[in-house]
Design a protein around this motif. Structure first.
Motif, mmCIF file in Angstrom:
data_model
loop_
_atom_site.group_PDB
_atom_site.id
_atom_site.type_symbol
_atom_site.label_atom_id
_atom_site.label_comp_id
_atom_site.label_asym_id
_atom_site.label_seq_id
_atom_site.Cartn_x
_atom_site.Cartn_y
_atom_site.Cartn_z
ATOM 1 N N GLY A 62 0.763 -1.236 0.000
ATOM 2 C CA GLY A 62 0.000 0.000 0.000
ATOM 3 C C GLY A 62 0.793 1.284 0.000
ATOM 4 N N LEU A 63 2.099 1.216 -0.246
ATOM 5 C CA LEU A 63 2.924 2.424 -0.156
ATOM 6 C C LEU A 63 2.696 3.389 -1.307
ATOM 7 N N LEU A 64 2.309 2.862 -2.464
ATOM 8 C CA LEU A 64 2.208 3.707 -3.650
ATOM 9 C C LEU A 64 1.237 4.867 -3.445
ATOM 10 N N SER A 65 0.150 4.602 -2.782
ATOM 11 C CA SER A 65 -0.856 5.654 -2.579
ATOM 12 C C SER A 65 -0.498 6.584 -1.426
ATOM 13 N N GLN A 66 0.559 6.257 -0.681
ATOM 14 C CA GLN A 66 0.942 7.062 0.478
ATOM 15 C C GLN A 66 2.169 7.934 0.227
ATOM 16 N N VAL A 67 2.719 7.867 -0.971
ATOM 17 C CA VAL A 67 3.964 8.571 -1.266
ATOM 18 C C VAL A 67 3.770 10.080 -1.183
ATOM 19 N N ARG A 68 4.721 10.733 -0.527
ATOM 20 C CA ARG A 68 4.729 12.186 -0.476
ATOM 21 C C ARG A 68 6.178 12.664 -0.619
ATOM 22 N N VAL A 69 6.394 13.731 -1.359
ATOM 23 C CA VAL A 69 7.720 14.321 -1.489
ATOM 24 C C VAL A 69 7.607 15.802 -1.160
ATOM 25 N N PRO A 70 8.680 16.409 -0.635
ATOM 26 C CA PRO A 70 8.600 17.827 -0.256
ATOM 27 C C PRO A 70 8.621 18.786 -1.443
ATOM 28 N N GLU A 71 9.164 18.347 -2.575
ATOM 29 C CA GLU A 71 9.249 19.231 -3.737
ATOM 30 C C GLU A 71 7.851 19.511 -4.294
ATOM 31 N N ARG A 72 7.600 20.747 -4.678
ATOM 32 C CA ARG A 72 6.268 21.131 -5.142
ATOM 33 C C ARG A 72 6.017 20.715 -6.592
ATOM 34 N N TRP A 102 10.496 3.686 -2.192
ATOM 35 C CA TRP A 102 9.306 3.037 -1.646
ATOM 36 C C TRP A 102 9.045 1.743 -2.424
ATOM 37 N N CYS A 103 9.132 0.619 -1.756
ATOM 38 C CA CYS A 103 8.898 -0.688 -2.374
ATOM 39 C C CYS A 103 7.512 -1.184 -1.958
ATOM 40 N N ASP A 104 6.527 -0.909 -2.778
ATOM 41 C CA ASP A 104 5.153 -1.331 -2.505
ATOM 42 C C ASP A 104 4.998 -2.776 -2.972
ATOM 43 N N THR A 105 4.942 -3.705 -2.027
ATOM 44 C CA THR A 105 4.895 -5.124 -2.389
ATOM 45 C C THR A 105 3.596 -5.504 -3.091
ATOM 46 N N ASP A 106 2.566 -4.673 -2.982
ATOM 47 C CA ASP A 106 1.328 -4.954 -3.706
ATOM 48 C C ASP A 106 1.550 -4.911 -5.221
ATOM 49 N N THR A 107 2.515 -4.113 -5.668
ATOM 50 C CA THR A 107 2.753 -4.005 -7.111
ATOM 51 C C THR A 107 3.288 -5.310 -7.698
ATOM 52 N N LEU A 108 3.884 -6.149 -6.859
ATOM 53 C CA LEU A 108 4.452 -7.400 -7.359
ATOM 54 C C LEU A 108 3.373 -8.372 -7.831
ATOM 55 N N THR A 109 2.143 -8.179 -7.377
ATOM 56 C CA THR A 109 1.061 -9.068 -7.817
ATOM 57 C C THR A 109 0.691 -8.826 -9.273
ATOM 58 N N THR A 110 1.173 -7.734 -9.849
ATOM 59 C CA THR A 110 0.884 -7.446 -11.263
ATOM 60 C C THR A 110 1.861 -8.136 -12.199
ATOM 61 N N LEU A 111 2.904 -8.774 -11.650
ATOM 62 C CA LEU A 111 3.961 -9.347 -12.481
ATOM 63 C C LEU A 111 3.626 -10.769 -12.929
ATOM 64 N N ARG A 112 4.029 -11.080 -14.156
ATOM 65 C CA ARG A 112 3.988 -12.471 -14.589
ATOM 66 C C ARG A 112 5.026 -13.260 -13.783
ATOM 67 N N PRO A 113 4.792 -14.560 -13.531
ATOM 68 C CA PRO A 113 5.752 -15.341 -12.747
ATOM 69 C C PRO A 113 7.181 -15.264 -13.282
ATOM 70 N N ALA A 114 7.336 -15.249 -14.608
ATOM 71 C CA ALA A 114 8.680 -15.200 -15.181
ATOM 72 C C ALA A 114 9.383 -13.887 -14.851
ATOM 73 N N VAL A 115 8.632 -12.793 -14.804
ATOM 74 C CA VAL A 115 9.223 -11.493 -14.485
ATOM 75 C C VAL A 115 9.612 -11.440 -13.013
ATOM 76 N N PHE A 144 8.341 -17.519 -1.193
ATOM 77 C CA PHE A 144 8.928 -16.341 -1.844
ATOM 78 C C PHE A 144 8.199 -16.129 -3.164
ATOM 79 N N ARG A 145 7.082 -15.436 -3.066
ATOM 80 C CA ARG A 145 6.205 -15.182 -4.208
ATOM 81 C C ARG A 145 5.318 -13.995 -3.845
ATOM 82 N N PRO A 146 4.719 -13.337 -4.845
ATOM 83 C CA PRO A 146 3.804 -12.238 -4.528
ATOM 84 C C PRO A 146 2.704 -12.704 -3.590
ATOM 85 N N GLY A 147 2.561 -12.021 -2.489
ATOM 86 C CA GLY A 147 1.561 -12.405 -1.501
ATOM 87 C C GLY A 147 2.001 -13.485 -0.545
ATOM 88 N N GLY A 148 3.197 -14.041 -0.732
ATOM 89 C CA GLY A 148 3.681 -15.114 0.130
ATOM 90 C C GLY A 148 4.022 -14.618 1.529
#
Length: 335
Positions: A6-16, A141-154, A182-186
Protein backbone atom coordinates in the motif's frame (compact mmCIF):
# COMPACT_ATOMS: atom_id res chain seq x y z
CA UNK A 1 13.83 2.86 2.21
CA UNK A 2 10.36 1.51 2.97
CA UNK A 3 9.07 -1.99 2.16
CA UNK A 4 5.47 -3.03 2.53
CA UNK A 5 1.99 -3.07 1.00
CA UNK A 6 0.00 0.00 0.00
CA UNK A 7 2.92 2.42 -0.16
CA UNK A 8 2.21 3.71 -3.65
CA UNK A 9 -0.86 5.65 -2.58
CA UNK A 10 0.94 7.06 0.48
CA UNK A 11 3.96 8.57 -1.27
CA UNK A 12 4.73 12.19 -0.48
CA UNK A 13 7.72 14.32 -1.49
CA UNK A 14 8.60 17.83 -0.26
CA UNK A 15 9.25 19.23 -3.74
CA UNK A 16 6.27 21.13 -5.14
CA UNK A 17 6.91 20.26 -8.80
CA UNK A 18 7.52 16.68 -9.85
CA UNK A 19 8.24 14.85 -13.10
CA UNK A 20 6.95 11.27 -13.09
CA UNK A 21 8.70 8.87 -15.48
CA UNK A 22 7.24 5.42 -16.15
CA UNK A 23 7.40 2.69 -18.83
CA UNK A 24 4.65 2.33 -21.38
CA UNK A 25 3.73 -1.20 -20.26
CA UNK A 26 3.13 -0.33 -16.62
CA UNK A 27 -0.43 -1.18 -15.48
CA UNK A 28 -2.49 2.05 -15.76
CA UNK A 29 -3.80 1.61 -12.21
CA UNK A 30 -0.27 1.97 -10.83
CA UNK A 31 0.34 5.13 -12.87
CA UNK A 32 -2.95 6.63 -11.68
CA UNK A 33 -2.14 5.84 -8.05
CA UNK A 34 1.25 7.56 -8.30
CA UNK A 35 -0.27 10.54 -10.09
CA UNK A 36 -2.94 10.90 -7.42
CA UNK A 37 -0.33 10.84 -4.67
CA UNK A 38 2.21 13.14 -6.35
CA UNK A 39 0.20 15.47 -8.65
CA UNK A 40 3.11 15.62 -11.12
CA UNK A 41 3.68 18.69 -13.25
CA UNK A 42 4.59 16.39 -16.12
CA UNK A 43 4.28 12.64 -16.69
CA UNK A 44 6.64 11.10 -19.23
CA UNK A 45 5.97 7.67 -20.71
CA UNK A 46 9.05 5.83 -21.99
CA UNK A 47 9.59 2.54 -23.85
CA UNK A 48 9.47 -0.69 -21.86
CA UNK A 49 12.49 -2.46 -20.41
CA UNK A 50 15.92 -1.73 -21.89
CA UNK A 51 14.39 -0.04 -24.92
CA UNK A 52 14.17 3.05 -22.71
CA UNK A 53 17.87 2.99 -21.84
CA UNK A 54 19.17 4.80 -24.92
CA UNK A 55 20.71 8.21 -25.44
CA UNK A 56 17.82 9.08 -27.75
CA UNK A 57 15.17 8.38 -25.10
CA UNK A 58 17.30 10.11 -22.47
CA UNK A 59 17.52 13.24 -24.62
CA UNK A 60 13.79 13.19 -25.32
CA UNK A 61 12.92 13.00 -21.62
CA UNK A 62 15.23 15.93 -20.83
CA UNK A 63 13.46 17.97 -23.50
CA UNK A 64 10.08 17.12 -22.00
CA UNK A 65 11.23 18.36 -18.58
CA UNK A 66 12.58 21.55 -20.09
CA UNK A 67 9.34 22.15 -21.99
CA UNK A 68 7.43 21.69 -18.73
CA UNK A 69 9.74 24.22 -17.03
CA UNK A 70 10.59 21.83 -14.22
CA UNK A 71 12.59 24.02 -11.83
CA UNK A 72 15.89 23.37 -10.09
CA UNK A 73 14.03 22.69 -6.84
CA UNK A 74 11.78 20.14 -8.54
CA UNK A 75 12.12 16.38 -8.46
CA UNK A 76 12.15 13.37 -10.75
CA UNK A 77 10.31 10.23 -9.65
CA UNK A 78 11.03 6.93 -11.40
CA UNK A 79 8.09 4.52 -11.36
CA UNK A 80 8.50 1.02 -12.79
CA UNK A 81 11.16 -1.62 -13.22
CA UNK A 82 14.92 -1.35 -13.07
CA UNK A 83 15.39 0.03 -16.58
CA UNK A 84 12.92 2.87 -16.04
CA UNK A 85 14.44 3.86 -12.69
CA UNK A 86 17.96 3.69 -14.18
CA UNK A 87 16.87 6.12 -16.88
CA UNK A 88 14.95 8.36 -14.47
CA UNK A 89 17.95 8.60 -12.18
CA UNK A 90 20.27 9.60 -15.00
CA UNK A 91 17.74 12.22 -16.08
CA UNK A 92 17.61 13.55 -12.50
CA UNK A 93 21.41 13.62 -12.29
CA UNK A 94 21.72 15.51 -15.57
CA UNK A 95 18.78 17.91 -15.75
CA UNK A 96 19.88 21.38 -14.55
CA UNK A 97 23.04 19.61 -13.31
CA UNK A 98 21.05 17.58 -10.81
CA UNK A 99 17.62 17.60 -9.19
CA UNK A 100 16.08 15.49 -6.43
CA UNK A 101 15.40 11.87 -7.33
CA UNK A 102 12.98 9.31 -5.88
CA UNK A 103 12.16 5.76 -6.91
CA UNK A 104 8.99 3.70 -6.81
CA UNK A 105 10.12 0.28 -8.06
CA UNK A 106 7.30 -2.00 -9.18
CA UNK A 107 9.30 -5.15 -9.99
CA UNK A 108 11.29 -7.46 -7.76
CA UNK A 109 14.41 -6.70 -9.82
CA UNK A 110 13.90 -2.99 -9.32
CA UNK A 111 13.37 -3.35 -5.58
CA UNK A 112 16.32 -5.62 -4.85
CA UNK A 113 18.77 -4.04 -7.25
CA UNK A 114 18.30 -1.06 -9.53
CA UNK A 115 16.30 1.31 -7.33
CA UNK A 116 18.59 0.98 -4.32
CA UNK A 117 22.14 1.55 -5.47
CA UNK A 118 22.38 5.06 -6.84
CA UNK A 119 23.81 3.85 -10.15
CA UNK A 120 21.95 5.44 -13.02
CA UNK A 121 22.49 5.37 -16.76
CA UNK A 122 21.78 4.11 -20.24
CA UNK A 123 23.26 1.61 -22.64
CA UNK A 124 25.31 1.97 -25.81
CA UNK A 125 25.36 -0.45 -28.77
CA UNK A 126 28.81 -1.43 -27.53
CA UNK A 127 27.60 -2.55 -24.12
CA UNK A 128 25.32 -2.14 -21.11
CA UNK A 129 25.43 0.79 -18.67
CA UNK A 130 28.42 2.43 -20.33
CA UNK A 131 27.02 5.96 -19.79
CA UNK A 132 25.65 7.19 -16.49
CA UNK A 133 26.20 8.78 -13.10
CA UNK A 134 26.11 7.98 -9.42
CA UNK A 135 22.96 9.74 -8.18
CA UNK A 136 21.36 8.14 -5.10
CA UNK A 137 17.61 8.52 -4.62
CA UNK A 138 16.48 10.57 -1.64
CA UNK A 139 13.93 7.86 -0.82
CA UNK A 140 12.78 4.49 -2.17
CA UNK A 141 9.31 3.04 -1.65
CA UNK A 142 8.90 -0.69 -2.37
CA UNK A 143 5.15 -1.33 -2.51
CA UNK A 144 4.89 -5.12 -2.39
CA UNK A 145 1.33 -4.95 -3.71
CA UNK A 146 2.75 -4.01 -7.11
CA UNK A 147 4.45 -7.40 -7.36
CA UNK A 148 1.06 -9.07 -7.82
CA UNK A 149 0.88 -7.45 -11.26
CA UNK A 150 3.96 -9.35 -12.48
CA UNK A 151 3.99 -12.47 -14.59
CA UNK A 152 5.75 -15.34 -12.75
CA UNK A 153 8.68 -15.20 -15.18
CA UNK A 154 9.22 -11.49 -14.49
CA UNK A 155 9.15 -12.08 -10.72
CA UNK A 156 11.69 -14.88 -11.18
CA UNK A 157 14.02 -12.49 -13.02
CA UNK A 158 14.31 -10.34 -9.91
CA UNK A 159 14.94 -13.35 -7.72
CA UNK A 160 18.35 -13.69 -9.39
CA UNK A 161 19.62 -10.56 -7.65
CA UNK A 162 18.21 -11.68 -4.30
CA UNK A 163 19.89 -15.07 -4.70
CA UNK A 164 23.14 -13.34 -5.64
CA UNK A 165 23.01 -11.37 -2.39
CA UNK A 166 22.77 -14.71 -0.61
CA UNK A 167 25.85 -16.03 -2.37
CA UNK A 168 28.03 -12.98 -1.71
CA UNK A 169 26.86 -11.88 1.74
CA UNK A 170 23.89 -13.58 3.46
CA UNK A 171 23.64 -17.35 2.85
CA UNK A 172 20.35 -17.49 4.77
CA UNK A 173 18.73 -15.95 1.69
CA UNK A 174 19.50 -18.96 -0.53
CA UNK A 175 16.84 -21.41 0.77
CA UNK A 176 14.41 -18.54 1.41
CA UNK A 177 14.51 -17.36 -2.21
CA UNK A 178 13.81 -20.90 -3.42
CA UNK A 179 11.02 -21.37 -0.88
CA UNK A 180 7.39 -21.62 -2.07
CA UNK A 181 6.65 -18.63 0.18
CA UNK A 182 8.93 -16.34 -1.84
CA UNK A 183 6.20 -15.18 -4.21
CA UNK A 184 3.80 -12.24 -4.53
CA UNK A 185 1.56 -12.40 -1.50
CA UNK A 186 3.68 -15.11 0.13
CA UNK A 187 4.15 -15.11 3.90
CA UNK A 188 7.92 -14.94 3.62
CA UNK A 189 8.10 -12.31 0.91
CA UNK A 190 8.48 -9.09 2.90
CA UNK A 191 11.14 -10.32 5.32
CA UNK A 192 13.19 -11.98 2.59
CA UNK A 193 12.87 -8.95 0.35
CA UNK A 194 13.90 -6.58 3.14
CA UNK A 195 16.96 -8.71 3.99
CA UNK A 196 17.99 -8.93 0.32
CA UNK A 197 17.67 -5.16 -0.05
CA UNK A 198 19.64 -4.65 3.16
CA UNK A 199 22.64 -6.44 1.64
CA UNK A 200 22.87 -4.00 -1.25
CA UNK A 201 21.94 -0.94 0.82
CA UNK A 202 24.70 -1.71 3.29
CA UNK A 203 27.33 -2.15 0.60
CA UNK A 204 26.25 1.02 -1.21
CA UNK A 205 26.34 3.05 2.01
CA UNK A 206 29.94 1.98 2.54
CA UNK A 207 31.11 2.27 -1.07
CA UNK A 208 28.83 4.37 -3.29
CA UNK A 209 31.23 4.89 -6.19
CA UNK A 210 32.57 1.32 -6.34
CA UNK A 211 36.09 1.90 -5.09
CA UNK A 212 36.11 -1.42 -3.24
CA UNK A 213 33.51 -3.90 -2.01
CA UNK A 214 30.67 -2.60 -4.19
CA UNK A 215 32.26 -4.47 -7.09
CA UNK A 216 31.19 -7.69 -5.34
CA UNK A 217 27.57 -6.88 -6.18
CA UNK A 218 28.51 -7.67 -9.78
CA UNK A 219 28.91 -11.39 -9.13
CA UNK A 220 27.72 -13.11 -12.30
CA UNK A 221 27.30 -9.83 -14.15
CA UNK A 222 30.35 -9.92 -16.41
CA UNK A 223 28.87 -12.71 -18.49
CA UNK A 224 25.31 -11.50 -17.81
CA UNK A 225 25.81 -8.09 -19.40
CA UNK A 226 27.57 -9.74 -22.33
CA UNK A 227 24.63 -12.10 -22.85
CA UNK A 228 22.22 -9.18 -22.84
CA UNK A 229 24.29 -7.29 -25.38
CA UNK A 230 25.06 -10.17 -27.72
CA UNK A 231 21.38 -11.19 -27.85
CA UNK A 232 20.20 -7.59 -28.26
CA UNK A 233 18.39 -7.94 -24.91
CA UNK A 234 16.34 -10.94 -26.02
CA UNK A 235 17.71 -12.42 -22.79
CA UNK A 236 16.49 -10.33 -19.87
CA UNK A 237 18.77 -9.02 -17.13
CA UNK A 238 17.48 -11.39 -14.48
CA UNK A 239 17.79 -14.41 -16.75
CA UNK A 240 21.29 -13.33 -17.78
CA UNK A 241 22.34 -12.97 -14.14
CA UNK A 242 21.09 -16.49 -13.45
CA UNK A 243 23.26 -17.80 -16.27
CA UNK A 244 26.16 -15.55 -15.27
CA UNK A 245 26.18 -16.69 -11.65
CA UNK A 246 26.65 -20.28 -12.75
CA UNK A 247 29.57 -19.32 -14.99
CA UNK A 248 31.12 -17.37 -12.10
CA UNK A 249 30.66 -20.39 -9.84
CA UNK A 250 32.46 -22.56 -12.38
CA UNK A 251 35.32 -20.07 -12.55
CA UNK A 252 35.47 -19.89 -8.75
CA UNK A 253 35.77 -23.67 -8.50
CA UNK A 254 38.40 -23.75 -11.23
CA UNK A 255 40.56 -21.28 -9.27
CA UNK A 256 40.39 -23.32 -6.07
CA UNK A 257 37.25 -22.00 -4.45
CA UNK A 258 34.45 -24.04 -2.93
CA UNK A 259 32.16 -25.85 -5.35
CA UNK A 260 29.01 -23.75 -5.35
CA UNK A 261 27.80 -24.92 -8.74
CA UNK A 262 25.12 -27.05 -7.07
CA UNK A 263 23.55 -23.90 -5.64
CA UNK A 264 23.70 -21.96 -8.91
CA UNK A 265 22.26 -24.89 -10.86
CA UNK A 266 19.47 -25.22 -8.29
CA UNK A 267 18.60 -21.57 -8.85
CA UNK A 268 18.56 -21.98 -12.63
CA UNK A 269 16.25 -24.95 -12.36
CA UNK A 270 13.97 -22.86 -10.15
CA UNK A 271 14.12 -19.78 -12.36
CA UNK A 272 13.77 -21.66 -15.69
CA UNK A 273 15.20 -18.92 -17.93
CA UNK A 274 14.54 -19.05 -21.63
CA UNK A 275 17.11 -21.04 -23.65
CA UNK A 276 20.03 -19.14 -25.10
CA UNK A 277 20.77 -19.01 -28.82
CA UNK A 278 23.95 -20.68 -30.10
CA UNK A 279 26.93 -18.80 -28.69
CA UNK A 280 30.69 -18.94 -29.02
CA UNK A 281 33.32 -17.68 -26.62
CA UNK A 282 34.75 -15.53 -29.43
CA UNK A 283 31.35 -13.94 -29.95
CA UNK A 284 30.73 -13.20 -26.27
CA UNK A 285 34.22 -12.25 -25.11
CA UNK A 286 34.36 -8.75 -26.71
CA UNK A 287 31.34 -7.76 -24.62
CA UNK A 288 32.84 -9.21 -21.44
CA UNK A 289 36.05 -7.31 -22.19
CA UNK A 290 34.11 -4.02 -22.07
CA UNK A 291 32.69 -4.80 -18.63
CA UNK A 292 32.73 -1.80 -16.30
CA UNK A 293 34.94 -3.69 -13.82
CA UNK A 294 37.69 -3.76 -16.46
CA UNK A 295 40.68 -1.50 -15.93
CA UNK A 296 43.86 -0.81 -17.89
CA UNK A 297 45.16 -4.26 -16.97
CA UNK A 298 42.10 -6.13 -18.24
CA UNK A 299 38.89 -7.71 -17.00
CA UNK A 300 38.33 -8.60 -13.36
CA UNK A 301 35.76 -11.19 -12.35
CA UNK A 302 33.93 -11.36 -9.06
CA UNK A 303 34.50 -14.87 -7.71
CA UNK A 304 33.87 -16.70 -4.43
CA UNK A 305 36.30 -18.44 -2.11
CA UNK A 306 33.16 -19.77 -0.40
CA UNK A 307 29.69 -18.52 0.49
CA UNK A 308 29.85 -14.86 1.58
CA UNK A 309 33.56 -14.70 0.69
CA UNK A 310 33.75 -12.75 -2.59
CA UNK A 311 36.93 -11.46 -4.19
CA UNK A 312 38.12 -9.94 -7.47
CA UNK A 313 40.44 -11.85 -9.77
CA UNK A 314 41.85 -11.82 -13.27
CA UNK A 315 41.22 -15.22 -14.80
CA UNK A 316 43.61 -16.78 -17.33
CA UNK A 317 42.13 -16.87 -20.81
CA UNK A 318 42.55 -20.64 -21.01
CA UNK A 319 40.40 -21.03 -17.89
CA UNK A 320 37.77 -18.61 -19.22
CA UNK A 321 37.47 -20.62 -22.44
CA UNK A 322 37.46 -24.03 -20.76
CA UNK A 323 34.80 -23.08 -18.23
CA UNK A 324 32.72 -21.37 -20.92
CA UNK A 325 32.70 -24.68 -22.79
CA UNK A 326 31.77 -26.50 -19.58
CA UNK A 327 29.00 -23.97 -18.94
CA UNK A 328 27.63 -24.61 -22.43
CA UNK A 329 28.00 -28.37 -22.13
CA UNK A 330 25.55 -28.35 -19.22
CA UNK A 331 22.90 -26.63 -21.31
CA UNK A 332 24.37 -23.18 -20.72
CA UNK A 333 23.97 -23.74 -17.03
CA UNK A 334 20.67 -25.60 -16.95
CA UNK A 335 21.91 -29.15 -17.26
Amino acid sequence: MEVGPGLLSQVRVPERQVALIHPVDLPPALVRAAQAALSPAVTVEVPARDDCKTLEVFSGVLSRLAQANLPRDGAVVGLGGGAATDLAGFVAASYLRGVAFYTLPTTLLGMVDAAVGGKTGVNLPEGKNLVGAFWPPKAVWCDTDTLTTLRPAVFAEGAAEAFKHGLIADPSLLPRVLSPEFRPGGLGLEDTLADAIAVKAGVVARDLTEQGERAYLNFGHTLAHALEAVTDHAVTHGEAVGYGMHYAALLSRALGGADLTGQTLAFLRWQRPRPLPPLTFEGVWPYMARDKKADSDGVRFVLLHDLAQPYLARVPSAVLRREFDRWQATGSGQG
